[in-house]
Enzyme design. Structure first.
Site, PDB file in Angstrom:
ATOM      1  N   ASP A 178       0.712  -1.200  -0.158  1.00  0.00           N
ATOM      2  CA  ASP A 178      -0.117   0.055  -0.177  1.00  0.00           C
ATOM      3  C   ASP A 178       0.963   1.385  -0.161  1.00  0.00           C
ATOM      4  O   ASP A 178       0.381   2.361   0.017  1.00  0.00           O
ATOM      5  CB  ASP A 178      -0.820  -0.115   1.326  1.00  0.00           C
ATOM      6  CG  ASP A 178      -2.439   0.160   0.758  1.00  0.00           C
ATOM      7  OD1 ASP A 178      -2.821   0.195  -0.240  1.00  0.00           O
ATOM      8  OD2 ASP A 178      -3.217   0.755   1.589  1.00  0.00           O
ATOM      9  N   ASP A 244       1.054  -9.723   9.727  1.00  0.00           N
ATOM     10  CA  ASP A 244       1.693  -8.357   9.482  1.00  0.00           C
ATOM     11  C   ASP A 244       2.990  -8.405   8.942  1.00  0.00           C
ATOM     12  O   ASP A 244       3.774  -9.521   8.988  1.00  0.00           O
ATOM     13  CB  ASP A 244       1.778  -7.747  11.011  1.00  0.00           C
ATOM     14  CG  ASP A 244       0.246  -7.275  11.183  1.00  0.00           C
ATOM     15  OD1 ASP A 244      -0.592  -7.297  10.393  1.00  0.00           O
ATOM     16  OD2 ASP A 244      -0.008  -6.946  12.454  1.00  0.00           O
ATOM     17  N   ASP A 246       5.697  -7.426   9.826  1.00  0.00           N
ATOM     18  CA  ASP A 246       7.014  -7.774  10.953  1.00  0.00           C
ATOM     19  C   ASP A 246       6.392  -9.076  11.670  1.00  0.00           C
ATOM     20  O   ASP A 246       7.296  -9.420  12.695  1.00  0.00           O
ATOM     21  CB  ASP A 246       6.945  -6.716  11.932  1.00  0.00           C
ATOM     22  CG  ASP A 246       5.829  -6.405  12.741  1.00  0.00           C
ATOM     23  OD1 ASP A 246       4.776  -6.359  12.053  1.00  0.00           O
ATOM     24  OD2 ASP A 246       6.194  -6.213  13.991  1.00  0.00           O
ATOM     25  N   ASP A 341     -10.219  -6.094  11.905  1.00  0.00           N
ATOM     26  CA  ASP A 341      -9.833  -7.464  12.454  1.00  0.00           C
ATOM     27  C   ASP A 341     -11.151  -7.858  13.246  1.00  0.00           C
ATOM     28  O   ASP A 341     -11.957  -8.901  12.765  1.00  0.00           O
ATOM     29  CB  ASP A 341      -8.814  -7.915  13.076  1.00  0.00           C
ATOM     30  CG  ASP A 341      -8.185  -6.705  14.077  1.00  0.00           C
ATOM     31  OD1 ASP A 341      -9.266  -5.614  14.578  1.00  0.00           O
ATOM     32  OD2 ASP A 341      -6.969  -6.523  14.336  1.00  0.00           O
TER      33      ASP A 341
END
Length: 785
Positions: A178, A244, A246, A341
């Site tokens: 993004d 995610d 990380d 979420d």
């Protein structure tokens, strides 16, 4: 699976009946009026009973039910007493208003106590899924959403996703970028435009070289939810694993989760814990030892297991596997709020789909490095949960069971804690500053009602979460966040549609000690608490007749000050240079000078590996010195790790020496720190993904080895001592704006020693005790494919 659902349903009915029976007893006992001396004796018996039983509460269901039942009686008796006996007269409207505000906050905590008791009464542990045959294996799209993360962080996560054990051709790894959208590439600001174009080109090349699908979109709309949905439009997998940027997955994450979807066709979610390899800024800055459980462990080790028992396990944004069919049924990842979420889980749950929580950590991620980023992250969570509570209130959402409504209500209403916590901090000041009567109480009632109530709450928390949360640590965390999240909560209540999604920084580096730029709200709060103590002293001398009340309220103000002054340490950032997680490994390797051949290499032990930096040790024997020569900063070396189980990852890495040290006391010999040279990002990331993150048994062992329980008394003494010791260093740091005082540096050294010992333990863990391949069997032979 039908039999299991019936068994769970019967268990749920039994649980509800048991709670109703207990509720009837609790109501009768709580509402029966007795004299204050008898109440004190009753409290002594109850507190003693909980004290004796609490050591069994975390492991024994019967003991846990008894503890919660006894505690419920005292909590209800306290609330009824507060309502009936302690509110001031309405003839004094200011005092009455302040008293009602405090009573409202306490009423909220009482309601949250009962909701939490329901959720944590009987946590569930899931058995592994049954093996899948090749014809049953669902296809999986692994999505890694990204916005501004550095390539070296993304490369490790993507390499690990590629290495996930799963049948050939049944998984696709996708980077959802993004930060390189058309909108950003064509941005009117030339710096943003140029950066976005360079990022897109760099990540496209990275994905091409790693055989990974690159996805971006035209516009940055609906933040993370829109990013994921744009990628899903071009994908057709049966399941979606979301990670995610990380959150580096272990190799067995699909093997241990995908089978559940084959067993239960109505299952839409398998959520796993978020495990972090770095410490959050609050625990690091205030000096909590490594043995103190991480803040998130209470939720992932106990509360989410309780939510799962009640059918309310929800999507936590990452480390989760979702069924594509269920996502399509609600239009993809939900994007009305900024917590996509939990909102997505709520929408799908209301359609009758089921969820599951598997309490095995199979990702390792990064927590925010700085206090400012930590507050930004928690502010986003609080805002999003408030949005859902207002815009999609679970109490009125059709399709949810009663248990699910209560689960979501518990999870969302928790984020009102800034309002409640600030009320508790300010209430004693109403009397000490302005003489407002917020609490009508006699000294004997303090001993009969207030003290037992506080002890019961602390004992229950210590009994249920002894290894997951030390006494008073929750209060310190809440106080540290309250001055910042309070405004976010109020703004969301007034304008729930106006919230914006802010990405938490993933590449921060702490190169020196400094005071956080967002320190002012917490500093002002601390000054107010100190002002309350000064006011208590003044009122003690000016109004001798009120000294008994001053003692009670002043003690409350002192308690608030002790916790607040410790929370203030959160804004004093300690030096840290970790941009990526560092978990020690011990892997044999061969090292040689770039000018020599591989045969001239010497043995080494690779101890730290990342996409850009590595560290290994050399023995100090004469043979090694002669073979490699004297290693100096700037030398160019080649390293090849020994990975017999994955020979294709035994890359020859070109490295440049940045630091050489000799640690004779640790018995390590010569330690060499090196930077990975340009062009080696992908092989270094593949090695790091496999050696550091590939085995989830490391994270299982860490969650077992790191947290240590503390009793109620020792936990309170620990917090009080830590708080008192922090007062002088905090004042000196504020005055001088220099690095943290020496005694805190010693604390850090002690923590480092503890961490090193634990990591040595983790590094010795062997292969997976349960091979991931056992979750896949051949149609014909029953063997692994």
């Amino acid at each position: 699976m039908r039999r299991e659902r019936k068994r769970l349903g019967a268990g749920m009915v039994l649980l509800i009946l048991l709670w109703l029976a207990l509720l009837a007893v609790i109501v009768v006992l709580a509402a029966t009026p007795i004299a204050t001396p008898v109440e004190a004796l009753f409290a002594l018996v109850g507190v003693s009973s909980i004290w004796l039983l609490k050591r069994f509460a975390s492991t024994n269901r019967q003991a846990r039910f008894i503890v919660l039942a006894i505690a419920s009686v005292f909590v209800m008796r306290y609330w009824i007493w507060r309502l009936a006996e302690t509110l001031p007269s309405q003839d004094d409207p200011l005092s009455f208003a302040a008293a009602v505000l405090l009573f409202g906050a306490e009423t909220f905590t009482v309601a949250l106590f009962f909701l939490t008791a329901l959720v944590t009464a009987d946590p569930i542990d899931r058995d592994p899924p049954q093996p899948m045959r090749p014809s049953q294996v669902p296809s999986v799209d692994i999505l890694v959403p990204s916005y501004n993360e550095p390539p070296e962080l993304l490369a490790v996560t993507l390499a690990a996703a590629k290495q996930v054990i799963y049948p050939e051709g049944r998984k696709t790894v996708v980077l959802c970028d993004d930060g390189g959208t058309d909108q950003r590439c064509n941005h009117p600001d030339p710096d943003i435009s140029r950066g976005a174009q360079e990022r897109r080109k760099l990540l496209q090349e990275l994905c091409r070289d790693m055989d990974i699908v690159y996805s971006t979109r035209a516009r940055n709309e609906h933040a993370k939810a829109g990013n994921l949905n744009a990628a899903l439009q071009r994908l057709t997998g049966d399941l979606v694993l979301i990670l995610d940027a990380d959150h580096v997955p272990s190799r067995d994450i699909l093997a241990r989760t995908a089978g559940y979807f084959v067993e239960n066709p109505r299952l839409f979610l398998v959520q796993t814990p978020h495990f972090f390899t770095n410490r959050d800024p609050i625990e690091r800055n205030i000096g909590l030892p490594e043995t103190c459980p991480s803040e998130n462990e209470m939720f992932y080790s106990t509360i989410h297991r309780g939510l799962d028992r009640l059918g309310g396990a929800f999507f936590c944004g990452s480390a989760a596997l979702l069924r594509r069919k269920a996502l399509d049924e609600v239009g993809g990842i939900s994007g009305v709020t900024i917590t996509e979420d939990a909102e997505t889980a709520l929408d799908i749950h209301s359609r009758g789909w089921e969820s599951m929580y598997v309490n095995r950590a199979m990702i390792a991620g990064l927590q925010p490095e700085t206090f400012a980023s930590f507050i930004q992250q928690r502010g986003r969570w609080a805002t999003g949960m408030m949005q859902i509570l207002i815009l999609k209130n679970p109490l009125f959402r059709s399709g949810l069971s009663l248990a699910q409504r209560l689960c979501y209500l518990n999870s969302m209403s928790y984020w009102l804690f800034p309002v409640v916590r600030m009320t508790f901090l300010l209430s004693p000041l109403f009397y000490l500053f302005f003489g407002l009567q917020v609490f009508v109480v006699q000294p004997d009632e303090v001993m009969a009602y207030i003290l037992p109530y506080l002890l019961v709450c602390l004992l229950v928390q210590n009994g249920l979460f002894a290894r997951m949360r030390w006494p008073l640590i929750s209060e310190v965390y809440e106080i540290a966040q309250t001055p910042y999240l309070l405004m976010a909560v109020f703004k969301t209540m007034l304008r729930p549609h106006a919230a914006k999604f802010n990405v938490t920084a993933k590449d921060e580096s702490l190169d020196n000690d400094f005071i956080s730029p967002v320190m002012r709200p917490l500093f002002i709060t601390t000054l107010m608490m100190f002002g309350g103590l000064v006011a208590a002293g003044i009122r003690w001398h000016m109004y001798p007749g009120d000294r008994l009340i001053v003692q009670i309220v002043g003690g409350w103000a002192l308690f608030n000050f002790i916790l607040t002054v410790l929370a203030l340490r959160s804004v004093f950032e300690r030096q840290r240079r970790l941009r990526k997680p560092r978990t020690e490994i011990m892997v044999p390797a061969a090292v040689w000078s770039e000018s020599k051949t591989a045969g001239a290499g010497v043995s080494a032990v690779l101890r730290m590996s990342s996409a850009r930096t590595m560290q290994f040790t050399l023995s100090d024997d004469d043979e090694a010195r002669e073979a490699l020569g004297m290693v100096r900063s700037g030398d160019r070396l080649v390293l090849r790790p020994a990975i017999p189980a994955a020979p294709d990852l035994q890359h020859h890495l070109r490295l440049q020496v940045t630091r050489v040290s000799n640690d004779e006391q640790a018995g390590r010999g010569t330690t060499v720190t090196v930077e990975v040279e340009d062009g080696q990002l992908i092989p270094a990331s593949e090695i790091t993904a496999y050696l550091v993150y590939g085995n989830s048994e490391k994270w299982v062992a860490a969650r077992e080895a790191l947290p240590q329980a503390r009793g109620l008394i020792s936990g309170i003494v620990f917090v009080l001592r830590l708080s008192v010791r922090s007062i002088v260093p905090s004042v000196l740091t504020l005055v001088t704006h220099r690095a943290a005082p020496q005694h805190n540096r010693k604390d850090e050294d002690r923590n480092t020693i503890e961490k090193t010992a634990i990591e040595h333990y983790l590094a010795d863990r062997g292969a997976l005790p349960t091979p991931a391949t056992q979750f896949f069997v051949s149609e014909e032979t029953g063997g692994a494919p």
